[in-house]
Motif scaffolding. Sequence first.
Motif, PDB file in Angstrom:
ATOM      1  N   LEU A   5       6.215  -8.178  -8.387  1.00 60.40           N
ATOM      2  CA  LEU A   5       7.357  -7.470  -7.817  1.00 60.40           C
ATOM      3  C   LEU A   5       7.229  -5.969  -8.026  1.00 60.40           C
ATOM      4  O   LEU A   5       7.442  -5.175  -7.093  1.00 60.40           O
ATOM      5  CB  LEU A   5       8.655  -7.981  -8.440  1.00 60.40           C
ATOM      6  CG  LEU A   5       9.937  -7.305  -7.959  1.00 60.40           C
ATOM      7  CD1 LEU A   5      10.148  -7.562  -6.476  1.00 60.40           C
ATOM      8  CD2 LEU A   5      11.108  -7.791  -8.768  1.00 60.40           C
ATOM      9  N   LEU A   6       6.844  -5.584  -9.214  1.00 60.68           N
ATOM     10  CA  LEU A   6       6.701  -4.165  -9.525  1.00 60.68           C
ATOM     11  C   LEU A   6       5.665  -3.492  -8.622  1.00 60.68           C
ATOM     12  O   LEU A   6       5.936  -2.448  -8.014  1.00 60.68           O
ATOM     13  CB  LEU A   6       6.311  -3.983 -10.994  1.00 60.68           C
ATOM     14  CG  LEU A   6       5.994  -2.550 -11.419  1.00 60.68           C
ATOM     15  CD1 LEU A   6       7.258  -1.727 -11.426  1.00 60.68           C
ATOM     16  CD2 LEU A   6       5.325  -2.550 -12.767  1.00 60.68           C
ATOM     17  N   PHE A   7       4.477  -4.080  -8.505  1.00 59.17           N
ATOM     18  CA  PHE A   7       3.431  -3.451  -7.713  1.00 59.17           C
ATOM     19  C   PHE A   7       3.723  -3.515  -6.220  1.00 59.17           C
ATOM     20  O   PHE A   7       3.336  -2.619  -5.467  1.00 59.17           O
ATOM     21  CB  PHE A   7       2.070  -4.052  -8.041  1.00 59.17           C
ATOM     22  CG  PHE A   7       1.540  -3.564  -9.348  1.00 59.17           C
ATOM     23  CD1 PHE A   7       1.212  -2.229  -9.523  1.00 59.17           C
ATOM     24  CD2 PHE A   7       1.404  -4.417 -10.417  1.00 59.17           C
ATOM     25  CE1 PHE A   7       0.738  -1.762 -10.739  1.00 59.17           C
ATOM     26  CE2 PHE A   7       0.926  -3.967 -11.633  1.00 59.17           C
ATOM     27  CZ  PHE A   7       0.594  -2.632 -11.791  1.00 59.17           C
ATOM     28  N   THR A   8       4.430  -4.545  -5.761  1.00 61.84           N
ATOM     29  CA  THR A   8       4.835  -4.589  -4.355  1.00 61.84           C
ATOM     30  C   THR A   8       5.821  -3.472  -4.056  1.00 61.84           C
ATOM     31  O   THR A   8       5.688  -2.770  -3.055  1.00 61.84           O
ATOM     32  CB  THR A   8       5.457  -5.955  -4.016  1.00 61.84           C
ATOM     33  OG1 THR A   8       4.496  -6.978  -4.290  1.00 61.84           O
ATOM     34  CG2 THR A   8       5.878  -6.022  -2.565  1.00 61.84           C
ATOM     35  N   LEU A   9       6.793  -3.292  -4.933  1.00 59.19           N
ATOM     36  CA  LEU A   9       7.766  -2.213  -4.734  1.00 59.19           C
ATOM     37  C   LEU A   9       7.111  -0.839  -4.840  1.00 59.19           C
ATOM     38  O   LEU A   9       7.448   0.074  -4.082  1.00 59.19           O
ATOM     39  CB  LEU A   9       8.904  -2.337  -5.740  1.00 59.19           C
ATOM     40  CG  LEU A   9       9.818  -3.544  -5.552  1.00 59.19           C
ATOM     41  CD1 LEU A   9      10.831  -3.627  -6.675  1.00 59.19           C
ATOM     42  CD2 LEU A   9      10.499  -3.502  -4.206  1.00 59.19           C
ATOM     43  N   LEU A  10       6.168  -0.699  -5.770  1.00 60.14           N
ATOM     44  CA  LEU A  10       5.456   0.573  -5.890  1.00 60.14           C
ATOM     45  C   LEU A  10       4.646   0.876  -4.635  1.00 60.14           C
ATOM     46  O   LEU A  10       4.590   2.018  -4.180  1.00 60.14           O
ATOM     47  CB  LEU A  10       4.541   0.562  -7.110  1.00 60.14           C
ATOM     48  CG  LEU A  10       5.225   0.778  -8.442  1.00 60.14           C
ATOM     49  CD1 LEU A  10       4.232   0.571  -9.575  1.00 60.14           C
ATOM     50  CD2 LEU A  10       5.836   2.158  -8.530  1.00 60.14           C
ATOM     51  N   PHE A  11       4.004  -0.122  -4.066  1.00 63.13           N
ATOM     52  CA  PHE A  11       3.235   0.080  -2.837  1.00 63.13           C
ATOM     53  C   PHE A  11       4.150   0.510  -1.701  1.00 63.13           C
ATOM     54  O   PHE A  11       3.865   1.475  -0.982  1.00 63.13           O
ATOM     55  CB  PHE A  11       2.469  -1.185  -2.455  1.00 63.13           C
ATOM     56  CG  PHE A  11       1.810  -1.080  -1.109  1.00 63.13           C
ATOM     57  CD1 PHE A  11       0.662  -0.326  -0.958  1.00 63.13           C
ATOM     58  CD2 PHE A  11       2.349  -1.710  -0.004  1.00 63.13           C
ATOM     59  CE1 PHE A  11       0.057  -0.211   0.287  1.00 63.13           C
ATOM     60  CE2 PHE A  11       1.752  -1.602   1.235  1.00 63.13           C
ATOM     61  CZ  PHE A  11       0.597  -0.848   1.382  1.00 63.13           C
ATOM     62  N   VAL A  12       5.260  -0.199  -1.532  1.00 66.48           N
ATOM     63  CA  VAL A  12       6.191   0.133  -0.448  1.00 66.48           C
ATOM     64  C   VAL A  12       6.766   1.539  -0.644  1.00 66.48           C
ATOM     65  O   VAL A  12       6.827   2.339   0.301  1.00 66.48           O
ATOM     66  CB  VAL A  12       7.317  -0.919  -0.363  1.00 66.48           C
ATOM     67  CG1 VAL A  12       8.400  -0.489   0.599  1.00 66.48           C
ATOM     68  CG2 VAL A  12       6.736  -2.264   0.052  1.00 66.48           C
ATOM     69  N   ALA A  13       7.161   1.856  -1.861  1.00 69.42           N
ATOM     70  CA  ALA A  13       7.729   3.180  -2.129  1.00 69.42           C
ATOM     71  C   ALA A  13       6.699   4.287  -1.925  1.00 69.42           C
ATOM     72  O   ALA A  13       7.006   5.331  -1.345  1.00 69.42           O
ATOM     73  CB  ALA A  13       8.283   3.237  -3.549  1.00 69.42           C
ATOM     74  N   SER A  14       5.475   4.062  -2.383  1.00 66.43           N
ATOM     75  CA  SER A  14       4.458   5.104  -2.228  1.00 66.43           C
ATOM     76  C   SER A  14       4.063   5.282  -0.767  1.00 66.43           C
ATOM     77  O   SER A  14       3.790   6.401  -0.329  1.00 66.43           O
ATOM     78  CB  SER A  14       3.231   4.799  -3.086  1.00 66.43           C
ATOM     79  OG  SER A  14       2.578   3.642  -2.631  1.00 66.43           O
ATOM     80  N   GLU A  15       4.057   4.211   0.005  1.00 61.86           N
ATOM     81  CA  GLU A  15       3.762   4.335   1.432  1.00 61.86           C
ATOM     82  C   GLU A  15       4.886   5.075   2.152  1.00 61.86           C
ATOM     83  O   GLU A  15       4.629   5.896   3.032  1.00 61.86           O
ATOM     84  CB  GLU A  15       3.566   2.957   2.061  1.00 61.86           C
ATOM     85  CG  GLU A  15       2.234   2.345   1.765  1.00 61.86           C
ATOM     86  CD  GLU A  15       1.091   3.106   2.393  1.00 61.86           C
ATOM     87  OE1 GLU A  15       1.153   3.409   3.592  1.00 61.86           O
ATOM     88  OE2 GLU A  15       0.125   3.407   1.676  1.00 61.86           O
ATOM     89  N   ALA A  16       6.107   4.783   1.791  1.00 62.28           N
ATOM     90  CA  ALA A  16       7.242   5.451   2.441  1.00 62.28           C
ATOM     91  C   ALA A  16       7.276   6.936   2.108  1.00 62.28           C
ATOM     92  O   ALA A  16       7.590   7.767   2.973  1.00 62.28           O
ATOM     93  CB  ALA A  16       8.549   4.784   2.015  1.00 62.28           C
ATOM     94  N   ARG A  17       6.934   7.293   0.865  1.00 61.98           N
ATOM     95  CA  ARG A  17       6.941   8.701   0.459  1.00 61.98           C
ATOM     96  C   ARG A  17       5.662   9.430   0.822  1.00 61.98           C
ATOM     97  O   ARG A  17       5.610  10.655   0.789  1.00 61.98           O
ATOM     98  CB  ARG A  17       7.150   8.799  -1.056  1.00 61.98           C
ATOM     99  CG  ARG A  17       8.537   8.429  -1.483  1.00 61.98           C
ATOM    100  CD  ARG A  17       8.779   8.610  -2.960  1.00 61.98           C
ATOM    101  NE  ARG A  17       7.640   9.126  -3.692  1.00 61.98           N
ATOM    102  CZ  ARG A  17       7.379   8.870  -4.953  1.00 61.98           C
ATOM    103  NH1 ARG A  17       8.182   8.082  -5.620  1.00 61.98           N
ATOM    104  NH2 ARG A  17       6.344   9.394  -5.558  1.00 61.98           N
ATOM    105  N   GLY A  18       4.587   8.682   1.102  1.00 64.88           N
ATOM    106  CA  GLY A  18       3.310   9.297   1.419  1.00 64.88           C
ATOM    107  C   GLY A  18       2.604   9.851   0.198  1.00 64.88           C
ATOM    108  O   GLY A  18       1.894  10.845   0.274  1.00 64.88           O
ATOM    109  N   THR A  19       2.806   9.202  -0.946  1.00 61.77           N
ATOM    110  CA  THR A  19       2.176   9.645  -2.187  1.00 61.77           C
ATOM    111  C   THR A  19       1.454   8.462  -2.838  1.00 61.77           C
ATOM    112  O   THR A  19       1.634   7.320  -2.436  1.00 61.77           O
ATOM    113  CB  THR A  19       3.218  10.178  -3.185  1.00 61.77           C
ATOM    114  OG1 THR A  19       4.133   9.128  -3.497  1.00 61.77           O
ATOM    115  CG2 THR A  19       3.970  11.368  -2.617  1.00 61.77           C
ATOM    116  N   THR A  20       0.681   8.767  -3.858  1.00 60.96           N
ATOM    117  CA  THR A  20       0.074   7.694  -4.636  1.00 60.96           C
ATOM    118  C   THR A  20       1.116   7.131  -5.595  1.00 60.96           C
ATOM    119  O   THR A  20       2.228   7.674  -5.703  1.00 60.96           O
ATOM    120  CB  THR A  20      -1.123   8.215  -5.449  1.00 60.96           C
ATOM    121  OG1 THR A  20      -0.657   9.196  -6.374  1.00 60.96           O
ATOM    122  CG2 THR A  20      -2.193   8.810  -4.556  1.00 60.96           C
ATOM    123  N   ILE A  21       0.763   6.078  -6.304  1.00 61.60           N
ATOM    124  CA  ILE A  21       1.699   5.484  -7.260  1.00 61.60           C
ATOM    125  C   ILE A  21       2.063   6.481  -8.349  1.00 61.60           C
ATOM    126  O   ILE A  21       3.183   6.507  -8.834  1.00 61.60           O
ATOM    127  CB  ILE A  21       1.106   4.189  -7.852  1.00 61.60           C
ATOM    128  CG1 ILE A  21       1.058   3.122  -6.774  1.00 61.60           C
ATOM    129  CG2 ILE A  21       1.905   3.696  -9.036  1.00 61.60           C
ATOM    130  CD1 ILE A  21       0.418   1.827  -7.198  1.00 61.60           C
TER     131      ILE A  21
END
Length: 77
Positions: A5-21
């Motif tokens: 769950l953590l890494f899925t949310l981190l991936f989605v958030a980083s893609e939306a912001r356009g940044t790395t984790i």
Amino acid sequence: MSLTLLFTLLFVASEARGTTIRGGDLPADYPSQAGGWEAAWFYVCYAPLTLWGPLLGVLTVAYWKRRSTAERTPAAA
């Protein structure tokens, strides 16, 4: 399950912001930065991988329920 769950949310958030984790800018050769069919292909290939953890959790619970029910009911002779 919590790491999935953590890494899925981190991936989605980083893609939306356009940044790395870690919060840095994405490199120019990052797959989703390519655009067009290459970015679409990246998401088509990667999206099912995010379902692995939740589906494994669902199957684990279903297996536990099935096995615990089988242990409570006596076998027919």
